[in-house]
Motif scaffolding. Structure first.
Motif, PDB file in Angstrom:
ATOM      1  N   GLU A  76      30.784   4.020  61.918  1.00  0.00           N
ATOM      2  CA  GLU A  76      30.179   5.000  62.805  1.00  0.00           C
ATOM      3  C   GLU A  76      30.285   6.343  62.104  1.00  0.00           C
ATOM      4  OE1 GLU A  76      30.586   6.767  67.348  1.00  0.00           O
ATOM      5  OE2 GLU A  76      31.572   4.872  66.838  1.00  0.00           O
ATOM      6  N   VAL A  77      29.148   6.968  61.868  1.00  0.00           N
ATOM      7  CA  VAL A  77      29.102   8.223  61.128  1.00  0.00           C
ATOM      8  C   VAL A  77      28.417   9.267  62.006  1.00  0.00           C
ATOM      9  CG1 VAL A  77      28.239   9.400  59.067  1.00  0.00           C
ATOM     10  CG2 VAL A  77      28.929   6.988  58.932  1.00  0.00           C
ATOM     11  N   THR A  78      29.119  10.352  62.274  1.00  0.00           N
ATOM     12  CA  THR A  78      28.558  11.454  63.042  1.00  0.00           C
ATOM     13  C   THR A  78      28.217  12.573  62.079  1.00  0.00           C
ATOM     14  OG1 THR A  78      29.953  10.872  64.924  1.00  0.00           O
ATOM     15  CG2 THR A  78      28.933  13.058  64.951  1.00  0.00           C
ATOM     16  N   GLY A  79      26.938  12.844  61.940  1.00  0.00           N
ATOM     17  CA  GLY A  79      26.475  13.942  61.103  1.00  0.00           C
ATOM     18  C   GLY A  79      26.018  15.087  61.985  1.00  0.00           C
ATOM     19  N   ALA A  80      25.684  16.184  61.357  1.00  0.00           N
ATOM     20  CA  ALA A  80      25.241  17.354  62.119  1.00  0.00           C
ATOM     21  C   ALA A  80      23.980  17.047  62.919  1.00  0.00           C
ATOM     22  CB  ALA A  80      25.003  18.530  61.176  1.00  0.00           C
ATOM     23  N   ASP A  81      23.050  16.308  62.293  1.00  0.00           N
ATOM     24  CA  ASP A  81      21.774  16.029  62.942  1.00  0.00           C
ATOM     25  C   ASP A  81      21.639  14.607  63.455  1.00  0.00           C
ATOM     26  OD1 ASP A  81      20.775  18.624  62.407  1.00  0.00           O
ATOM     27  OD2 ASP A  81      20.263  18.008  60.371  1.00  0.00           O
ATOM     28  N   LEU A  82      22.219  13.642  62.724  1.00  0.00           N
ATOM     29  CA  LEU A  82      22.062  12.230  63.080  1.00  0.00           C
ATOM     30  C   LEU A  82      23.393  11.525  63.213  1.00  0.00           C
ATOM     31  CD1 LEU A  82      19.059  11.257  60.792  1.00  0.00           C
ATOM     32  CD2 LEU A  82      19.060  11.282  63.284  1.00  0.00           C
ATOM     33  N   HIS A  83      23.427  10.574  64.121  1.00  0.00           N
ATOM     34  CA  HIS A  83      24.588   9.715  64.347  1.00  0.00           C
ATOM     35  C   HIS A  83      24.171   8.304  63.930  1.00  0.00           C
ATOM     36  CE1 HIS A  83      28.420   9.234  66.690  1.00  0.00           C
ATOM     37  NE2 HIS A  83      28.079   7.972  66.471  1.00  0.00           N
ATOM     38  N   TYR A  84      24.966   7.670  63.074  1.00  0.00           N
ATOM     39  CA  TYR A  84      24.657   6.330  62.587  1.00  0.00           C
ATOM     40  C   TYR A  84      25.715   5.327  63.028  1.00  0.00           C
ATOM     41  CZ  TYR A  84      20.907   7.530  59.339  1.00  0.00           C
ATOM     42  OH  TYR A  84      19.723   7.922  58.786  1.00  0.00           O
ATOM     43  N   LEU A  85      25.264   4.144  63.374  1.00  0.00           N
ATOM     44  CA  LEU A  85      26.119   2.978  63.539  1.00  0.00           C
ATOM     45  C   LEU A  85      25.649   1.981  62.495  1.00  0.00           C
ATOM     46  CD1 LEU A  85      25.981   2.563  67.424  1.00  0.00           C
ATOM     47  CD2 LEU A  85      27.781   3.639  66.081  1.00  0.00           C
ATOM     48  N   ALA A  86      26.586   1.322  61.827  1.00  0.00           N
ATOM     49  CA  ALA A  86      26.219   0.358  60.796  1.00  0.00           C
ATOM     50  C   ALA A  86      27.130  -0.847  60.876  1.00  0.00           C
ATOM     51  CB  ALA A  86      26.326   0.993  59.409  1.00  0.00           C
ATOM     52  N   SER A  87      26.584  -2.001  60.542  1.00  0.00           N
ATOM     53  CA  SER A  87      27.364  -3.225  60.447  1.00  0.00           C
ATOM     54  C   SER A  87      26.929  -3.932  59.170  1.00  0.00           C
ATOM     55  CB  SER A  87      27.125  -4.106  61.672  1.00  0.00           C
ATOM     56  OG  SER A  87      28.027  -5.189  61.687  1.00  0.00           O
ATOM     57  N   ILE A  88      27.896  -4.250  58.313  1.00  0.00           N
ATOM     58  CA  ILE A  88      27.624  -4.844  57.000  1.00  0.00           C
ATOM     59  C   ILE A  88      28.337  -6.180  56.912  1.00  0.00           C
ATOM     60  CG2 ILE A  88      27.873  -4.531  54.502  1.00  0.00           C
ATOM     61  CD1 ILE A  88      28.080  -1.486  55.066  1.00  0.00           C
ATOM     62  N   THR A  89      27.639  -7.191  56.392  1.00  0.00           N
ATOM     63  CA  THR A  89      28.247  -8.505  56.224  1.00  0.00           C
ATOM     64  C   THR A  89      27.710  -9.161  54.959  1.00  0.00           C
ATOM     65  OG1 THR A  89      28.840 -10.564  57.370  1.00  0.00           O
ATOM     66  CG2 THR A  89      26.556  -9.816  57.579  1.00  0.00           C
ATOM     67  N   LEU A  90      28.335 -10.258  54.602  1.00  0.00           N
ATOM     68  CA  LEU A  90      27.983 -11.007  53.401  1.00  0.00           C
ATOM     69  C   LEU A  90      27.743 -12.454  53.788  1.00  0.00           C
ATOM     70  CD1 LEU A  90      28.079 -10.754  50.211  1.00  0.00           C
ATOM     71  CD2 LEU A  90      30.395 -11.612  50.418  1.00  0.00           C
ATOM     72  N   ALA A  97      22.932  -5.421  55.927  1.00  0.00           N
ATOM     73  CA  ALA A  97      23.422  -4.299  56.728  1.00  0.00           C
ATOM     74  C   ALA A  97      22.387  -3.917  57.776  1.00  0.00           C
ATOM     75  CB  ALA A  97      23.731  -3.097  55.846  1.00  0.00           C
ATOM     76  N   LEU A  98      22.878  -3.664  58.972  1.00  0.00           N
ATOM     77  CA  LEU A  98      22.046  -3.138  60.050  1.00  0.00           C
ATOM     78  C   LEU A  98      22.476  -1.696  60.266  1.00  0.00           C
ATOM     79  CD1 LEU A  98      20.109  -3.315  62.549  1.00  0.00           C
ATOM     80  CD2 LEU A  98      22.136  -3.970  63.857  1.00  0.00           C
TER      81      LEU A  98
END
Length: 124
Positions: A76-90, A97-98
């Motif tokens: 979960e990444v909170t940036g000044a303009d955008l907030h991202y959620l990511a899930s990575i698998t193998l 990655a989503l």
């Protein structure tokens, strides 16, 4: 694009996308990500907004969970303009990655819906 004072700027919208690296292990015996942070940075090459969010992050959280025997690395990444959620698998020697993004100012309102999208991520 909007124009403010004659300077073009992007209109930030919500969205979701999946990215794959097709050759994590050609022999398909590769079943663990060594440096997940570097993998996340590698995926950021596909999205300049994600690069900006990672560089200027005001908050970044990570965790892991298992689903159907597969290990997922969540960010979960909170940036000044955008907030991202990511899930990575193998799976089968490929990295998947989503990414779900939302304007930071709107994230709190749609948080549960956006997390539900990430939680539903499965690789068949």
């Amino acid at each position: 694009m909007g124009v403010m004072g004659g300077t073009p700027r992007k209109v930030q919208t919500q969205g979701a996308f999946v990215v794959t690296f097709g050759r994590a292990g050609e022999d398909k015996k590769f079943n663990k990500l060594g440096d997940v942070e570097a993998t996340l940075q590698g995926f950021a090459g596909a999205d300049y907004d994600l690069q900006d969010a990672l560089v200027g992050a005001t908050d970044k959280k990570n965790s892991q969970h298992e689903k159907d025997g597969e290990l997922f690395y969540d960010y979960e990444v909170t940036g000044a303009d955008l907030h991202y959620l990511a899930s990575i698998t193998l799976k089968s020697g490929k990295v998947f990655a989503l990414f779900v993004k939302s304007p930071t100012k709107n994230y709190a309102v749609d948080r549960d819906k956006l997390k539900a999208i990430v939680d539903s991520f499965t690789v068949l």
